[in-house]
Enzyme design. Structure first.
Site, PDB file in Angstrom:
ATOM      1  N   CYS A   2       0.833  -1.191   0.000  1.00 56.04           N
ATOM      2  CA  CYS A   2       0.000   0.000   0.000  1.00 56.04           C
ATOM      3  C   CYS A   2       0.874   1.249   0.000  1.00 56.04           C
ATOM      4  O   CYS A   2       1.789   1.379   0.814  1.00 56.04           O
ATOM      5  CB  CYS A   2      -0.972   0.071   1.172  1.00 56.04           C
ATOM      6  SG  CYS A   2      -2.173  -1.253   1.214  1.00 56.04           S
ATOM      7  N   TRP A  78      -2.422  -2.991  -1.667  1.00 56.11           N
ATOM      8  CA  TRP A  78      -2.092  -4.425  -1.687  1.00 56.11           C
ATOM      9  C   TRP A  78      -3.037  -5.044  -0.663  1.00 56.11           C
ATOM     10  O   TRP A  78      -2.922  -4.790   0.538  1.00 56.11           O
ATOM     11  CB  TRP A  78      -0.636  -4.649  -1.293  1.00 56.11           C
ATOM     12  CG  TRP A  78      -0.184  -6.067  -1.486  1.00 56.11           C
ATOM     13  CD1 TRP A  78       0.264  -6.626  -2.647  1.00 56.11           C
ATOM     14  CD2 TRP A  78      -0.137  -7.109  -0.494  1.00 56.11           C
ATOM     15  NE1 TRP A  78       0.580  -7.952  -2.436  1.00 56.11           N
ATOM     16  CE2 TRP A  78       0.344  -8.274  -1.125  1.00 56.11           C
ATOM     17  CE3 TRP A  78      -0.457  -7.169   0.864  1.00 56.11           C
ATOM     18  CZ2 TRP A  78       0.523  -9.477  -0.448  1.00 56.11           C
ATOM     19  CZ3 TRP A  78      -0.286  -8.367   1.539  1.00 56.11           C
ATOM     20  CH2 TRP A  78       0.195  -9.510   0.880  1.00 56.11           C
ATOM     21  N   GLY A 105      -1.227  -1.272   6.160  1.00 52.56           N
ATOM     22  CA  GLY A 105      -0.986  -2.097   7.344  1.00 52.56           C
ATOM     23  C   GLY A 105      -2.252  -2.794   7.796  1.00 52.56           C
ATOM     24  O   GLY A 105      -3.178  -2.990   7.005  1.00 52.56           O
ATOM     25  N   GLU A 489      18.514 -17.729  -5.655  1.00 52.18           N
ATOM     26  CA  GLU A 489      18.092 -16.400  -6.095  1.00 52.18           C
ATOM     27  C   GLU A 489      17.620 -16.436  -7.558  1.00 52.18           C
ATOM     28  O   GLU A 489      16.612 -15.808  -7.904  1.00 52.18           O
ATOM     29  CB  GLU A 489      19.252 -15.407  -5.905  1.00 52.18           C
ATOM     30  CG  GLU A 489      19.011 -13.995  -6.421  1.00 52.18           C
ATOM     31  CD  GLU A 489      17.849 -13.266  -5.750  1.00 52.18           C
ATOM     32  OE1 GLU A 489      17.289 -13.763  -4.761  1.00 52.18           O
ATOM     33  OE2 GLU A 489      17.489 -12.181  -6.261  1.00 52.18           O
ATOM     34  N   HIS A 512      20.003 -37.031  -3.961  1.00 52.13           N
ATOM     35  CA  HIS A 512      19.218 -37.443  -2.784  1.00 52.13           C
ATOM     36  C   HIS A 512      17.718 -37.235  -3.013  1.00 52.13           C
ATOM     37  O   HIS A 512      16.947 -37.252  -2.060  1.00 52.13           O
ATOM     38  CB  HIS A 512      19.699 -36.684  -1.547  1.00 52.13           C
ATOM     39  CG  HIS A 512      21.148 -36.932  -1.245  1.00 52.13           C
ATOM     40  ND1 HIS A 512      21.604 -38.130  -0.756  1.00 52.13           N
ATOM     41  CD2 HIS A 512      22.239 -36.154  -1.415  1.00 52.13           C
ATOM     42  CE1 HIS A 512      22.922 -38.076  -0.615  1.00 52.13           C
ATOM     43  NE2 HIS A 512      23.333 -36.890  -1.010  1.00 52.13           N
ATOM     44  N   LYS A 615       6.132  -4.468  -3.233  1.00 52.02           N
ATOM     45  CA  LYS A 615       7.551  -4.241  -3.009  1.00 52.02           C
ATOM     46  C   LYS A 615       7.948  -4.415  -1.548  1.00 52.02           C
ATOM     47  O   LYS A 615       8.972  -4.984  -1.238  1.00 52.02           O
ATOM     48  CB  LYS A 615       7.919  -2.838  -3.497  1.00 52.02           C
ATOM     49  CG  LYS A 615       9.392  -2.487  -3.375  1.00 52.02           C
ATOM     50  CD  LYS A 615      10.225  -3.315  -4.328  1.00 52.02           C
ATOM     51  CE  LYS A 615      11.702  -3.039  -4.208  1.00 52.02           C
ATOM     52  NZ  LYS A 615      12.495  -4.053  -4.914  1.00 52.02           N
TER      53      LYS A 615
HETATM   54  O1  M6R Z   1      12.597  -5.028   1.744  1.00 51.28           O
HETATM   55  P1  M6R Z   1      13.190  -6.378   2.066  1.00 51.28           P
HETATM   56  O2  M6R Z   1      14.585  -6.533   1.538  1.00 51.28           O
HETATM   57  O3  M6R Z   1      13.102  -6.703   3.516  1.00 51.28           O
HETATM   58  O4  M6R Z   1      12.283  -7.417   1.289  1.00 51.28           O
HETATM   59  C1  M6R Z   1      12.494  -8.789   1.437  1.00 51.28           C
HETATM   60  C2  M6R Z   1      11.729  -9.581   0.409  1.00 51.28           C
HETATM   61  O5  M6R Z   1      10.360  -9.319   0.512  1.00 51.28           O
HETATM   62  C3  M6R Z   1      12.194  -9.244  -1.030  1.00 51.28           C
HETATM   63  O6  M6R Z   1      13.551  -9.495  -1.191  1.00 51.28           O
HETATM   64  C4  M6R Z   1      11.407 -10.092  -2.043  1.00 51.28           C
HETATM   65  O7  M6R Z   1      11.726 -11.431  -1.895  1.00 51.28           O
HETATM   66  C5  M6R Z   1      11.678  -9.629  -3.470  1.00 51.28           C
HETATM   67  N1  M6R Z   1      10.444  -9.566  -4.198  1.00 51.28           N
HETATM   68  C6  M6R Z   1      12.581 -10.537  -4.214  1.00 51.28           C
HETATM   69  O8  M6R Z   1      12.808 -10.106  -5.511  1.00 51.28           O
END
Ligand code: M6R
Length: 620
Positions: A2, A78, A105, A489, A512, A615
């Site tokens: 949000c 969101w 929130g 990653e 495994h 984000k």
């Molecule tokens: O803001 P943050 O680094 O704490 O966020 C952590 C994860 O939410 C963030 O890295 C998420 O996994 C991304 N979308 C990955 O690309």
């Protein structure tokens, strides 16, 4: 998670609010809405489910004249409580339409509050927790000691709310004033010339002012066009912390790229360089806000790294470097799991919290748990003054600039560099490395800026390969040693951007179980260890590749350009420069980012705003 913005000033609020939402849409894109006060006792609301473009169309349909005014606010959602529908889109309004609210929130005690209000005859118009806040204020405004006083009513309502939230309120009959409050989730004030902003993020107002004020936990700000007043929830004065934003509008725009993510991938050399800049002084590593002394660092007998998603993968890499350089045991844990299993922590534990946004609820709660247990906490963060660094004992900022694409790219590389600098700071304080060794490691890290640039210049074959594989249902990623977190990653990037089944494995684990997944033509991306630096692992990896090739896998091998053995087992070979082992992830990650973005683009997806994501994740 949000994005919210409020504006009071002399200009057309609609333009300013909608543009701010456009810049903050990465925070959530389930719905968007605006409230504009005409200054004559009326608040006009427009809101629409889906992306901001749906709201744009609706505004064009109703006509901008009905949204004239110089005070307003907006929201991009969101969804947490209630489906992403028009009905649940923000702003929400009081029954008389005078008071409006936007919210980021969760209001945790909304259910009893809603029941209380419904018992008094309030009919709710949405399924959200947010709406309780606006009806609470409305009740305060119409009865008792706070009647007729908008600001006092807002304080009275806020004191009833539990949870983690940012709220912004307006009242049609008080068009010169906006009240905003934060409990955990972010809120920042933008101080303009005869105009004032409140927003989740400085990108909302960077076009208009670079002077901002950071608010703390449990603080309320009342803004007018010329003033801002900060207090706690009991109206006791507090001091906001003014700061100047050290990047400009260009940094928050796409700069000729089709997507923010592509721009951010290209910005990685600068992100790395800026993160390291100024951190080696007179042969010693210096952190940013070092509220931990060298004695504190010498006392450390165990390190925990807590983080989520991509930041967690940076944490996994930090383990290799910190253990190697300091001989301290390092545990890396998903922040969402950490506090629920009662980890063994005490004053001698250093908890390193990694977060791009600095507002991820899981990581913030992990930090709080660590502090409750008396551990020392060091934050690695990309957002100045965010809650995680505020609550930590020391901070190392990654200076990657704003990262707007939902998928983290340049911040990942910056987090690796920052976490390695923490390792070097620990090594120097504890005497496990001499000053000249620290300086040598640091210089090697600095040289990676050029290596990353070199990789970026050779990505066209990776794009071609990605286009040719975009129709597959599954891609596997394998790696060993520091190549293992890189494989994780790479898989995360592909999942979140291309909605493709992707999994990362430690290559040694394949036999495994996961090797059962290998079938004819299945693409497997392999991150090779350095042939010179990790010769034994390298030869084992070559055997692992032969094993999957024998079962039909299509092998895509990332390794040093002169790795002949890897080339002989590769159906596709992606060369990277030769680097010290610990630094290889800074170059081997880049092709995986480009691969995932290109597959997503080929499939026709918006790589900046993947479905279901936001984000920053400010709910647990
Ligand atoms: O803001 P943050 O680094 O704490 O966020 C952590 C994860 O939410 C963030 O890295 C998420 O996994 C991304 N979308 C990955 O690309």
């Amino acid at each position: 998670m949000c994005g919210i913005v409020g504006y009071v000033g002399g200009r057309d609020a609609l333009d300013i609010v909608v543009e701010a939402l456009r810049r903050m849409e990465y925070r959530g894109y389930d719905s968007a809405g605006v409230a504009i006060l005409d200054g004559q006792g009326h608040t006009a609301i427009e809101k629409k489910a889906g992306r901001l473009e749906n709201l744009d169309k609706q505004i064009a349909t109703v006509g901008r004249d009905s949204l004239a005014g110089s005070t307003g606010m907006g929201h991009t959602r969101w969804a947490t409580h209630g489906q992403p529908t028009d009905r649940n889109a923000h702003p929400h309004v009081s029954l008389d339409g005078k008071i409006a609210v936007v919210h980021n929130g969760i209001i945790e005690n909304y259910a009893p509050l809603r029941a209380e209000l419904e018992a008094e005859g309030v009919e709710f118009a949405s399924d959200t927790d947010t709406e309780t806040a606006v009806h609470l204020i409305s009740r305060e405004y119409t009865q008792g000691a706070t009647a007729g006083d908008f600001v006092a009513s807002a304080y009275a309502a806020l004191r009833r709310l539990d949870g983690a939230f940012t709220l912004v309120f307006t009242h049609s009959d008080h068009p010169d004033t906006i009240v905003a409050a934060r409990r955990s989730t972010p809120l920042v004030v933008g101080v303009g010339d005869g105009e004032m902003f409140v927003a989740s993020d400085v990108t909302a107002f960077i076009e208009h002012t670079r002077d901002a004020v950071e608010l703390g936990h449990d603080e309320v700000v009342v803004i007018t066009a010329d003033s801002y007043t900060v207090t706690d929830f009991d109206q006791e004065p507090r001091e906001g912390k003014p700061f100047h934003i050290d990047w400009d509008l260009a940094a928050a725009e796409k700069g000729g790229h089709d997507f923010f993510m592509l721009k951010e991938i290209a910005e990685q050399p600068a992100a790395l360089a800026d993160t390291m800049l100024g951190h080696l002084e007179d042969g010693r590593i210096v952190l940013d806000e070092q509220r931990l002394t060298d004695d504190d660092l010498r006392d450390v007998d165990k390190v925990f790294v807590v983080a989520c998603g991509t930041a967690y993968h940076a944490g996994l890499l930090a383990k290799y470097a910190i253990e190697h350089w300091t001989r301290l045991p390092v545990e890396v844990e998903l922040a969402s799991e950490f506090r629920y299993r009662d980890p063994v922590l005490d004053r001698s534990t250093l908890v390193v919290a990694i977060s791009q946004s600095g507002e991820t609820a899981d990581t913030l709660e992990a930090v709080r748990h660590a502090k409750d247990q008396k551990a020392r906490v060091l934050a690695i963060c990309n957002t100045n003054g965010a809650q995680i660094p505020r609550e930590s004992d020391a901070v190392l900022y990654t200076h990657a600039g704003p990262e707007i694409g939902v998928a983290s790219t340049k911040c990942f590389l910056a987090q690796i560099a920052a976490a390695y600098m923490v390792g070097l700071a620990l090594a120097q304080a504890r005497g496990t490395k001499y000053a000249d060794e620290v300086a040598r490691e640091f210089a090697a890290m600095e040289s990676m800026t050029e290596a990353v640039r070199e990789v970026l210049d050779t990505m066209e074959p990776v794009r071609e390969l990605a286009r040719s594989l975009a129709h597959h249902n599954t891609v596997l990623f394998i790696g060993r040693h520091v190549g293992y977190p890189v494989a994780l990653e790479g898989a995360l990037k592909l999942k979140e951007l291309a909605y493709m089944h992707a999994e990362g494995f430690a290559a040694g684990e394949l036999k495994h179980g996961p090797i059962a997944l290998i079938e004819d033509g299945l693409p497997v991306i392999i991150v090779m260890p350095s042939p010179a630096g990790r010769a034994l692992l390298h030869s084992k990896m070559v055997s692992n590749i032969r094993e999957i090739q024998a079962r039909g896998a299509r092998t895509i091998v990332i390794s040093e350009a002169d790795d002949v053995a890897a080339q002989t087992v590769a159906d596709h070979f992606i060369p990277i420069p030769s680097t010290p082992t610990l630094l290889q992830p800074l170059v081997s990650t880049v092709p995986l980012q480009v691969f995932a973005a290109t597959v997503a683009q080929t499939r026709g997806y918006d790589v900046d705003k993947p479905r279901n994501l936001a984000k920053s994740v400010t709910v647990e």
